[in-house]
Design an enzyme around this catalytic site. Structure first.
Site, PDB file in Angstrom:
ATOM      1  N   GLU A  35     -30.842 -28.938  -5.221  1.00  0.00           N
ATOM      2  CA  GLU A  35     -31.573 -29.849  -6.006  1.00  0.00           C
ATOM      3  C   GLU A  35     -32.470 -30.482  -4.938  1.00  0.00           C
ATOM      4  O   GLU A  35     -31.963 -31.049  -4.015  1.00  0.00           O
ATOM      5  CB  GLU A  35     -30.845 -30.726  -6.778  1.00  0.00           C
ATOM      6  CG  GLU A  35     -31.598 -31.601  -7.562  1.00  0.00           C
ATOM      7  CD  GLU A  35     -30.821 -32.342  -8.611  1.00  0.00           C
ATOM      8  OE1 GLU A  35     -29.552 -32.482  -8.593  1.00  0.00           O
ATOM      9  OE2 GLU A  35     -31.640 -33.093  -9.352  1.00  0.00           O
ATOM     10  N   ARG A 261     -15.355 -28.446  -1.249  1.00  0.00           N
ATOM     11  CA  ARG A 261     -16.471 -28.956  -0.173  1.00  0.00           C
ATOM     12  C   ARG A 261     -16.082 -29.553   0.979  1.00  0.00           C
ATOM     13  O   ARG A 261     -14.855 -29.817   1.012  1.00  0.00           O
ATOM     14  CB  ARG A 261     -17.157 -30.345  -1.149  1.00  0.00           C
ATOM     15  CG  ARG A 261     -16.326 -31.261  -1.954  1.00  0.00           C
ATOM     16  CD  ARG A 261     -17.335 -32.115  -2.869  1.00  0.00           C
ATOM     17  NE  ARG A 261     -18.438 -32.597  -2.469  1.00  0.00           N
ATOM     18  CZ  ARG A 261     -19.726 -32.498  -2.749  1.00  0.00           C
ATOM     19  NH1 ARG A 261     -19.851 -31.556  -3.908  1.00  0.00           N
ATOM     20  NH2 ARG A 261     -20.616 -33.141  -2.383  1.00  0.00           N
ATOM     21  N   LYS A 271     -25.308 -37.222  -1.492  1.00  0.00           N
ATOM     22  CA  LYS A 271     -26.629 -37.333  -1.555  1.00  0.00           C
ATOM     23  C   LYS A 271     -26.952 -38.698  -2.157  1.00  0.00           C
ATOM     24  O   LYS A 271     -27.755 -39.420  -1.725  1.00  0.00           O
ATOM     25  CB  LYS A 271     -27.891 -36.190  -2.202  1.00  0.00           C
ATOM     26  CG  LYS A 271     -28.353 -35.571  -1.425  1.00  0.00           C
ATOM     27  CD  LYS A 271     -29.310 -34.409  -2.030  1.00  0.00           C
ATOM     28  CE  LYS A 271     -28.592 -33.313  -2.713  1.00  0.00           C
ATOM     29  NZ  LYS A 271     -29.178 -32.569  -3.551  1.00  0.00           N
TER      30      LYS A 271
END
Ligand code: ATP
Ligand code: MG
Length: 554
Positions: A35, A261, A271
């Protein structure tokens, strides 16, 4: 550093091998779907190496697709930084980069298809009402009063949504699935919302935007993705992924697989938190060398190879994990030990005057660029009457353990002569300002004939030919191993994560190029900061020569 061993296998490769053996697929098509709402970080590097790495190894392809359904948080600078970082890591995406927004028209048509099948409805409940009816993990949700609106009415409302006739927050399009599902994401999830926002790709063409779960699976299917890899928090959403694909008339059926992750000690890889560090000025920007972003790590001096090597060493599993920072550091240290030319730099200088050395003489001495790799050649270093040495390398008195310069004792200057300290000058505060020495002219590159041995070797820079330089010494950005677990992660920021020193470097470094990397004898691996100029040299310490952190914390 070339990648040496083949990539180790993992559960995803086993799935692919099986799919190819059974004839389900004859190739692998993956995608990396960032994104564009921030810079890429080391977690993304793991995903990039996985997706692009599989495409490389199986001779398939990997798309770069911007998952751009939140126009308010995204922008074109983030798009550009992401493209740059993926390329810098050494990967090539298939064709032009793609955007979920390329498919907005198709997505709209699939949403209409769901409405026409009685599988989606426009809900005019407020966000609070939607939330109240959703239920909890232990309690089923309740149906919305708008759930049974007729198909014709829903089509009309959805068209009006698109036409901008409904306010933001006044309605949304929801998939009609199951308000009693054990998976919260299946309780009539919102698939479109009204948002009067300008979009970096589509401008003002749309005032409704599709949600991630609806967009992602369809984009995968449109692009013919075979294996859609994401992180474990999307495990439940796989039900919704499959539900959408099964209920629309699309031919291809991509499959989603989840892996764990990357978490790295002493930093954050989210983020949202990285944005906070930037916005609250805890760091100088996304590319601050303390940031775990690709841009930050690059400016710190890491190479693309070292990051790829790191991703290979950590592997891919379904297990939650916290990787030690020393694992990342070992990758760059191993590489630079072999490849970085050696240089001399004095970070915390103190003046040495060699009283028996002729006043205006300069000797240009050849010094090896690497102790064990002759192919790296030599460079000239300048020896003269006045030199800089590291202030911690001198003591007026010291015990036997101190193998550097002491009054009345001898030490070897690296690549040059043996010197002996005679006396010092001090300022009114009692700090040493100058050390007066003599040198032995018979000791250039050899030990004296009478068998004297220097106690140690120290580095130095000739004062007349030296260039002033700034050294940025970095430490962990946080004082705790898992800052993300803290209520207030800002309170655990390490106030001493950047220490700036001003000293001198040898002449060969004046021409150094941006991001060129060196080993400064005894003080670490450094690279030239992008803002460095020949009048004002700036070096960033990538990593120390040894893992000193392990000693302190362990
Ligand atoms: P963040 O939590 O930092 O906001 P994200 O998952 O929202 O990350 P995206 O830009 O949507 O960020 O991620 C693009 C891809 O990178 C996704 O496939 C995502 O799963 C993967 N990714 C993101 N963070 C990590 C991580 N820490 N480890 C491995 N993969 C990650
Ligand atoms: Mg995301």
């Amino acid at each position: 550093m070339a990648e040496t061993a083949p990539r180790p296998t993992n559960f995803i490769r086993q799935i692919i091998d099986k799919d190819i053996a059974s004839g389900l697929h004859n190739t692998v098509v993956t995608r990396f779907p960032p994104e564009p709402n921030g810079f890429l970080h080391m977690g993304h590097a793991k995903s990039i190496c996985l997706n692009f790495g599989l495409a490389e190894d199986y001779k398939g392809s990997c798309n770069l697709r911007f998952d751009d359904t939140n126009p308010e948080k995204e922008n074109i600078d983030f798009v550009n930084s992401i493209k740059h970082d993926v390329e810098w890591l050494g990967f090539e995406w298939q064709g032009k980069e793609r955007y979920s927004s390329d498919y907005f028209e198709q997505l709209y048509a699939y949403a209409l298809e769901l409405i026409n099948k009685g599988l989606a409805y426009v809900d005019f409940s407020s966000p609070e009402e939607v939330r109240a009816l959703r239920g909890t993990l232990t309690e089923a949700g309740k149906n919305s009063p708008y759930r049974d609106t007729s198909v014709a009415e829903n089509v009309m409302h959805f068209e009006k949504m698109r036409a901008g006739e409904y306010q933001e927050g006044s309605c949304s399009l929801r998939a009609k699935i199951d308000m009693a599902s054990a998976f919260m994401c299946m309780r009539d999830p919102i698939i479109y919302r009204v948002k009067f926002a300008h979009h970096h790709q589509t401008g003002d063409a749309w005032c409704i935007y599709p949600m991630y779960d609806f967009t992602h699976c369809i984009s995968d299917a449109i692009e013919g993705i075979t294996h859609s890899l994401c992180t474990l928090e999307f495990q439940d959403n796989r039900r919704l992924y499959d539900w959408v694909i099964e209920n629309i008339s699309i031919e291809r059926t991509p499959r989603q697989y989840e892996f764990s992750r990357l978490n790295l000690e002493y930093t954050v890889l989210s983020k949202r938190k990285l944005i906070q560090l930037v916005d609250e000025n805890h760091v100088s920007g996304w590319d601050d060398p303390r940031m775990p972003t690709i841009a930050g790590i690059r400016r710190r001096g890491y190479t693309a190879d070292s990051i790829r090597e790191f991703c290979k060493r950590i592997g891919v599993t379904k297990m939650d994990n916290m990787v030690e920072m020393s694992m990342l550091e070992a990758c760059i240290r191993d590489e630079l030990n072999a490849t970085a030319p050696r240089r001399m730099a004095v970070l915390d200088p103190i003046k040495v005057v060699i009283e028996n050395y002729p006043k205006d003489q300069v000797e240009w001495i050849d010094a090896a660029n690497h102790p064990s790799d002759d192919s790296m050649g030599t460079r000239k270093i300048a020896f003269s009457r006045e030199l800089w040495i590291e202030s911690e390398d001198f003591k007026e008195e010291a015990n036997k353990k101190f193998k550097r310069l002491v009054l009345d004792k001898e030490v070897r200057l690296r690549n040059a002569y043996m010197i002996k300290a005679l006396r010092v000058d001090k300022n009114s505060d009692g700090d040493i300002t100058t050390i007066y020495c003599t040198y032995d002219p018979e000791t250039l590159g050899k030990d004296p004939e009478d068998g004297r041995k220097a106690k140690g070797v120290i580095h130095w820079v000739g004062a007349a030919q030296a260039s002033a330089a700034q050294f940025n010494l970095y430490d962990r950005l946080f004082t705790v191993a898992n800052p993300a677990a803290q209520d207030d992660f800002g309170a655990t920021i390490n106030g001493e994560s950047l220490v700036v020193k001003h000293g001198y470097v040898e002449p060969a470094l004046i021409e150094a190029e941006v991001l060129q990397r060196f080993q400064f004898e005894r003080t670490g691996y450094f690279c030239v900061d992008p803002a460095s100029k020949s009048e004002q040299l700036v070096f960033n310490r990538t990593v120390e020569l040894r893992d000193t952190w392990a000693k302190i914390s362990g």
